[in-house]
Enzyme design. Structure first.
Site, PDB file in Angstrom:
ATOM      1  NE  ARG A 145      -3.903  -0.097   1.771  1.00  0.00           N
ATOM      2  CZ  ARG A 145      -5.010   0.186   2.410  1.00  0.00           C
ATOM      3  NH1 ARG A 145      -5.286  -0.440   3.519  1.00  0.00           N
ATOM      4  NH2 ARG A 145      -5.833   1.098   1.969  1.00  0.00           N
ATOM      5  CB  CYS A 146       4.189   1.934   1.227  1.00  0.00           C
ATOM      6  SG  CYS A 146       5.517   3.151   1.248  1.00  0.00           S
TER       7      CYS A 146
END
Length: 113
Positions: A9-10
């Site tokens: 998600r980064c």
């Protein structure tokens, strides 16, 4: 082989992974949010990085601010806090042999090649 501690998600983690893939490296992806590291694993990564445990903490994360900010924690307690709240750990981390780097900025992961 590179062990890549990844948070999908980064955006920085995704960018760093793409850079390593473009170099044709063999990569083992560790999704540490789904399978938290052990105390011994995280301690070894910190030693390879050559930093103090507090330098691996994202001190602006809510979990750090709410649960730990302002406390006088030992290195062991900081490691345990990152295990309990893995989102607090800086990311991504790439490890190859006896070298490790934090991919901030993402291009930094190329330093281990």
């Amino acid at each position: 082989m590179i062990t890549f501690y990844h948070n999908s998600r980064c955006s920085k983690s995704r960018e760093a992974l793409k850079l390593l893939e473009e170099k044709g490296e063999t990569i083992e992806i560790v999704k540490y949010l789904q399978k938290p590291l052990t105390h011994a694993e995280l301690k070894q990564i910190i030693e390879l990085l050559g930093i103090e445990p507090i330098n691996l903490v994202r001190t602006q994360e809510k979990d750090w601010k709410v649960n730990y900010s302002g406390q006088n924690l030992s290195d062991s307690q900081i490691i345990d806090a990152m295990i309990e709240h893995p989102r607090m750990m800086e990311r991504p981390i790439a490890v190859k042999g006896t070298k490790a780097v934090i991919g901030r900025p993402p291009e930094k992961v190329l330093d281990i090649l």
